[in-house]
Design a protein around this motif. Structure first.
Motif, short mmCIF file in Angstrom:
data_model
loop_
_atom_site.label_atom_id
_atom_site.label_comp_id
_atom_site.label_asym_id
_atom_site.label_seq_id
_atom_site.Cartn_x
_atom_site.Cartn_y
_atom_site.Cartn_z
N SER A 121 -10.86 9.07 2.56
CA SER A 121 -11.51 8.57 1.36
C SER A 121 -11.53 7.04 1.40
N GLY A 122 -12.05 6.46 0.35
CA GLY A 122 -12.15 5.00 0.32
C GLY A 122 -12.29 4.50 -1.11
N PHE A 123 -12.44 3.20 -1.23
CA PHE A 123 -12.69 2.57 -2.52
C PHE A 123 -14.16 2.16 -2.60
N SER A 124 -14.78 2.44 -3.72
CA SER A 124 -16.12 1.92 -3.99
C SER A 124 -15.94 0.58 -4.72
N THR A 125 -16.68 -0.42 -4.27
CA THR A 125 -16.52 -1.76 -4.85
C THR A 125 -17.88 -2.32 -5.27
N ASP A 126 -17.83 -3.40 -6.01
CA ASP A 126 -19.08 -4.10 -6.31
C ASP A 126 -19.39 -5.06 -5.16
N GLU A 127 -20.39 -5.90 -5.33
CA GLU A 127 -20.81 -6.79 -4.25
C GLU A 127 -19.75 -7.81 -3.87
N ASN A 128 -18.82 -8.06 -4.79
CA ASN A 128 -17.76 -9.04 -4.54
C ASN A 128 -16.44 -8.37 -4.12
N LEU A 129 -16.52 -7.10 -3.77
CA LEU A 129 -15.36 -6.32 -3.31
C LEU A 129 -14.34 -6.06 -4.40
N ASN A 130 -14.76 -6.15 -5.65
CA ASN A 130 -13.89 -5.72 -6.74
C ASN A 130 -13.97 -4.20 -6.84
N THR A 132 -14.30 -0.66 -8.05
CA THR A 132 -14.85 -0.01 -9.24
C THR A 132 -14.27 1.39 -9.43
N ARG A 133 -13.93 2.06 -8.33
CA ARG A 133 -13.29 3.37 -8.42
C ARG A 133 -12.79 3.80 -7.05
N GLU A 134 -11.89 4.76 -7.06
CA GLU A 134 -11.41 5.36 -5.81
C GLU A 134 -12.13 6.68 -5.59
N VAL A 135 -12.62 6.88 -4.39
CA VAL A 135 -13.28 8.14 -4.04
C VAL A 135 -12.20 9.18 -3.76
N LYS A 136 -12.17 10.25 -4.54
CA LYS A 136 -11.17 11.31 -4.39
C LYS A 136 -11.76 12.45 -3.58
N LEU A 137 -11.01 12.95 -2.62
CA LEU A 137 -11.47 14.03 -1.76
C LEU A 137 -10.53 15.22 -1.84
N LYS A 138 -11.08 16.42 -1.96
CA LYS A 138 -10.30 17.63 -1.80
C LYS A 138 -10.07 17.83 -0.31
N THR A 139 -8.89 18.28 0.04
CA THR A 139 -8.55 18.41 1.45
C THR A 139 -8.75 19.82 2.00
N ASP A 140 -8.92 20.79 1.11
CA ASP A 140 -9.10 22.17 1.54
C ASP A 140 -10.44 22.67 1.04
N ILE A 198 -9.19 16.49 6.65
CA ILE A 198 -9.55 15.60 5.54
C ILE A 198 -8.28 15.04 4.94
N ILE A 199 -8.20 13.74 4.81
CA ILE A 199 -7.06 13.13 4.16
C ILE A 199 -7.53 12.35 2.94
N ASN A 200 -6.92 12.61 1.81
CA ASN A 200 -7.29 11.94 0.57
C ASN A 200 -6.55 10.61 0.47
N LYS A 201 -6.88 9.73 1.40
CA LYS A 201 -6.24 8.43 1.46
C LYS A 201 -7.34 7.37 1.58
N PRO A 202 -7.43 6.42 0.63
CA PRO A 202 -8.48 5.40 0.70
C PRO A 202 -8.20 4.37 1.79
N LEU A 203 -9.03 4.37 2.81
CA LEU A 203 -8.79 3.52 3.98
C LEU A 203 -9.90 2.51 4.24
N PHE A 204 -10.89 2.46 3.36
CA PHE A 204 -11.96 1.47 3.53
C PHE A 204 -12.50 1.07 2.16
N TYR A 205 -13.22 -0.04 2.16
CA TYR A 205 -13.83 -0.57 0.94
C TYR A 205 -15.35 -0.57 1.14
N TYR A 206 -16.01 0.25 0.34
CA TYR A 206 -17.46 0.43 0.45
C TYR A 206 -18.16 -0.46 -0.56
#
Length: 320
Positions: A121-130, A132-140, A198-206
Motif C-alpha cells: 500500500s502507500g500514501f496518497s498525497t497532494d502536489e506538495n507531498l502532504n 491526504t490519506r493512507e491506501v488500505k489494502l486487504k491481504t486476503d 499483499i502487505i498492508n504497509k504504506p511504502l510509497f507516496y503517490y
C-alpha cells in the motif's frame, strides 16, 4: 541464476522540477542492488541536465530516450525500459512519486519460488507531498476480482514483479487512457493465491495532481472512451469465462453506462460497438447464463432510461 537485482523503470516527460525528489528517494533505499532506467518521452525542459548529474553521481542510474520509431507515451517508454532492463525484478515507478526507504527491501524479502508479484500500500498525497490519506489494502482477496470490481486500490508503484512473469512489451502501446487498468487486469487474471502476496504497509507516496484529473474527467474525450470500452469488453469476457455473476453484472452495467454516455455525446461508433459486442458475446454463451443476463438487463433497464436502449437491443435481437 536468480539474483535480487531490481530494475526500476521510470518514464518521464517535462518533470525536471520534480524528478530529483524521486531519484533521491531511490538513492536512500535500504535494498541497494538496483538499477534505475529513466526513459525520456521527449522532454523539452532541462530533464537531460538533471539526469546527467545523477548518472555521474551513481552509475546505477541510466538515462535513455524513447526510440523515435516508438509511439509517444508512457506505455512505449515503459516497454523500452523493460527491454533494456537487466534485473530479475521489475518495478514500474512514476517520475513524481517517492519511495520509503524500505520500499524495495520489504517486498523482495517476501518472494518465493512460486511468487510472481508482491503488492504494498502507500500514501496518497497532494502536489506538495502532504499526505491526504493512507491506501488500505486487504491481504486476503481474490486479486483479479477485487481489482476488476474497483474494490482494490493500487497504483503503478504498488506492484513489484518477477521479470520472468512478464511478457515482451508488457504494456499495450495503443492505449492512451486506462493503461494501468488494462495492464493490471490482464496480469492479475488467472493468478493463483500462492503466486502473489499483499502487505498492508504504506511504502510509497503517490502524488495526485487533482485539478488536472478533475478537468479531464469532466470532458468527454472520444479517444479515451474508446480505450475504456476496450478494457470493459475484455473484462466482461473474462467474467463470462469465470462464470462470476458479480463480475458479469458489474461489467454488464458498465457497458450499458458507456452506451448511454456515448449516445448522449453523439459518439455513435462507440454506442454501436457496445450493442454489437453484447449481441455477439451473449449469443456465444449457454442458455442459462444468457437468460440470467437478459433478465437482469430488463430489470436494470426498467429502472434506468432504457427506452432508447431497449429499441436498439431489440433491433439486434438481444432483448425479445
Amino acid at each position: 541464476m536468480i539474483t535480487d537485482l531490481v530494475s526500476i523503470v521510470i518514464p518521464t516527460y517535462n518533470r525536471a522540477n520534480l524528478i530529483s525528489e524521486t531519484l533521491d528517494s531511490i538513492l536512500s533505499q535500504t535494498h541497494t542492488h538496483w538499477e534505475c532506467l529513466v526513459i525520456d518521452d521527449g522532454s523539452t525542459d532541462n530533464t537531460a541536465e538533471v539526469l546527467a548529474q545523477y548518472c555521474i553521481k551513481d552509475n546505477r542510474f541510466k538515462y535513455l530516450k524513447r526510440p523515435a520509431e516508438s509511439p509517444k507515451g508512457g506505455n512505449a517508454a515503459r516497454n523500452y525500459g523493460f527491454e533494456c532492463s537487466k534485473g530479475d525484478f521489475i518495478q514500474w515507478f512514476d517520475d513524481d512519486d517517492i519511495m520509503a526507504e524500505n520500499y524495495l527491501s520489504a517486498r523482495i524479502a517476501l518472494f518465493t519460488k512460486k511468487r510472481k508479484i508482491v503488492i504494498c500500500s502507500g500514501f496518497s498525497t497532494d502536489e506538495n507531498l502532504n499526505i491526504t490519506r493512507e491506501v488500505k489494502l486487504k491481504t486476503d482477496v481474490n486479486l483479479y476480482k477485487e481489482y476488476a470490481l474497483w474494490k482494490f486500490e493500487i497504483y503503478t508503484p504498488s506492484v513489484l514483479f518477477r521479470k520472468s512473469f512478464l511478457k515482451e512489451s508488457p504494456f499495450n502501446e495503443t492505449i492512451i487512457r486506462g493503461q494501468e487498468t488494462e495492464f493490471f487486469t490482464r496480469i492479475f487474471y488467472g493468478l493463483n493465491p500462492e503466486e502473489y502476496s499483499i502487505i498492508n504497509k504504506p511504502l510509497f507516496y503517490y502524488r495526485s495532481h487533482s485539478k488536472s484529473k478533475t478537468e479531464q474527467s469532466q470532458t468527454y474525450n472520444k479517444r479515451h472512451k474508446e480505450d475504456l470500452l476496450h478494457i470493459s469488453k475484455l473484462n466482461f469476457e473474462r467474467a463470462l469465462k469465470l462464470k462470476d455473476l458479480d463480475l458479469i453484472y458489474f461489467y454488464y452495467k458498465l457497458l450499458l453506462k458507456q452506451f448511454f454516455r456515448s449516445v448522449d455525446n453523439d459518439h455513435n461508433s462507440n454506442a454501436k460497438q457496445v450493442i454489437s459486442f453484447l449481441n455477439r458475446t451473449l449469443n456465444e454463451r449457454n442458455r442459462i447464463l444468457k437468460f440470467k443476463l437478459i433478465l437482469f438487463s430488463k430489470i436494470y433497464l426498467s429502472l434506468k432510461k432504457g427506452t432508447i436502449l431497449k429499441k436498439h437491443l431489440r433491433s439486434h435481437k438481444i432483448l425479445t
